[in-house]
Design a protein around this motif. Structure first.
Motif, short mmCIF file in Angstrom:
data_model
loop_
_atom_site.label_atom_id
_atom_site.label_comp_id
_atom_site.label_asym_id
_atom_site.label_seq_id
_atom_site.Cartn_x
_atom_site.Cartn_y
_atom_site.Cartn_z
N LYS A 42 2.12 -11.57 -4.59
CA LYS A 42 1.31 -10.46 -4.08
C LYS A 42 2.14 -9.64 -3.10
O LYS A 42 3.08 -10.15 -2.49
N ALA A 43 1.76 -8.37 -2.93
CA ALA A 43 2.49 -7.48 -2.03
C ALA A 43 1.53 -6.49 -1.38
O ALA A 43 0.45 -6.22 -1.90
N SER A 44 1.96 -5.95 -0.24
CA SER A 44 1.16 -4.94 0.45
C SER A 44 2.07 -3.98 1.19
O SER A 44 2.97 -4.38 1.91
N GLY A 45 1.83 -2.70 1.01
CA GLY A 45 2.58 -1.67 1.72
C GLY A 45 1.85 -1.17 2.95
O GLY A 45 2.29 -0.24 3.61
N VAL A 46 0.75 -1.84 3.31
CA VAL A 46 -0.10 -1.40 4.42
C VAL A 46 0.43 -1.94 5.75
O VAL A 46 0.61 -3.15 5.91
N VAL A 47 0.66 -1.06 6.72
CA VAL A 47 1.03 -1.45 8.08
C VAL A 47 -0.26 -1.63 8.87
O VAL A 47 -1.16 -0.81 8.79
N GLY A 48 -0.36 -2.72 9.62
CA GLY A 48 -1.57 -2.97 10.41
C GLY A 48 -2.72 -3.49 9.58
O GLY A 48 -3.88 -3.31 9.94
N ALA A 49 -2.42 -4.17 8.47
CA ALA A 49 -3.47 -4.67 7.58
C ALA A 49 -4.34 -5.70 8.29
O ALA A 49 -3.85 -6.54 9.04
N THR A 50 -5.65 -5.61 8.05
CA THR A 50 -6.62 -6.50 8.70
C THR A 50 -7.23 -7.53 7.76
O THR A 50 -8.09 -8.29 8.18
N SER A 51 -6.78 -7.55 6.51
CA SER A 51 -7.37 -8.47 5.55
C SER A 51 -6.37 -8.84 4.46
O SER A 51 -5.54 -8.01 4.07
N GLU A 52 -6.47 -10.06 3.97
CA GLU A 52 -5.63 -10.50 2.86
C GLU A 52 -5.89 -9.66 1.61
O GLU A 52 -5.05 -9.58 0.72
N SER A 53 -7.05 -9.01 1.55
CA SER A 53 -7.39 -8.20 0.36
C SER A 53 -6.44 -7.02 0.19
O SER A 53 -6.39 -6.42 -0.88
N THR A 54 -5.66 -6.67 1.22
CA THR A 54 -4.67 -5.59 1.07
C THR A 54 -3.46 -6.07 0.25
O THR A 54 -2.68 -5.26 -0.21
N CYS A 55 -3.34 -7.38 0.11
CA CYS A 55 -2.25 -7.95 -0.69
C CYS A 55 -2.68 -7.90 -2.16
O CYS A 55 -3.61 -8.60 -2.55
N THR A 56 -2.03 -7.08 -2.95
CA THR A 56 -2.41 -6.93 -4.34
C THR A 56 -1.52 -7.77 -5.25
O THR A 56 -0.33 -7.94 -4.99
N THR A 57 -2.12 -8.29 -6.30
CA THR A 57 -1.40 -9.13 -7.25
C THR A 57 -0.45 -8.29 -8.09
O THR A 57 -0.82 -7.24 -8.61
N CYS A 58 0.79 -8.77 -8.20
CA CYS A 58 1.78 -8.08 -9.03
C CYS A 58 1.36 -8.19 -10.50
O CYS A 58 0.87 -9.23 -10.94
N GLU A 59 1.57 -7.12 -11.24
CA GLU A 59 1.21 -7.12 -12.66
C GLU A 59 2.30 -7.80 -13.48
O GLU A 59 3.41 -8.04 -12.99
N ALA A 60 1.99 -8.14 -14.71
CA ALA A 60 2.96 -8.74 -15.62
C ALA A 60 4.19 -7.85 -15.69
O ALA A 60 4.08 -6.62 -15.67
N GLY A 61 5.36 -8.46 -15.73
CA GLY A 61 6.62 -7.71 -15.76
C GLY A 61 7.18 -7.43 -14.38
O GLY A 61 8.25 -6.85 -14.23
#
Length: 104
Positions: free
Chosen positions: A56-75
């Motif tokens: 998973k990855a997130s480009g959000v600075v100051g994120a307040t939740s794990e939900s900002t971490c998005t699952t990488c797609e296939a490939g």
């Protein structure tokens, strides 16, 4: 907690860092610092930010939740050794057949 007060005489001058920020517990913090991209802090008063889990990855600075971490797609993949700010495409000769891969 952090305090910018010089000559403070009690802990009451310290303020609790809000969600999405942290104050290092290893140094005398004078201010709260936003969590860097690839990390998050869901509660106030954090001494560090948590990294997005592998795949998973997130480009959000100051994120307040794990939900900002998005699952990488296939490939694509996101390493578990660093706080991933984006998913990386698999290089030629490798593949990731499912989403959420930590390597190809």
């Amino acid at each position: 907690k952090a305090s910018g007060v010089v000559g403070a005489t009690s802990e009451s001058t310290c303020t609790t860092c809000e969600a999405g920020k942290h104050a290092s517990s290893s140094t005398a913090a004078t201010s709260c610092t936003s969590c860097v991209a690839g990390t998050y802090s869901g509660t106030g008063g954090a001494s560090s930010c948590l990294e997005c889990e592998a795949g998973k990855a997130s480009g959000v600075v100051g994120a307040t939740s794990e939900s900002t971490c998005t699952t990488c797609e296939a490939g694509k993949h996101a390493s578990s050794s660093t706080a991933a700010t984006s998913c990386t495409s698999c290089v030629a000769g490798t593949y990731s057949g499912t989403g959420g891969a930590s390597s190809c």
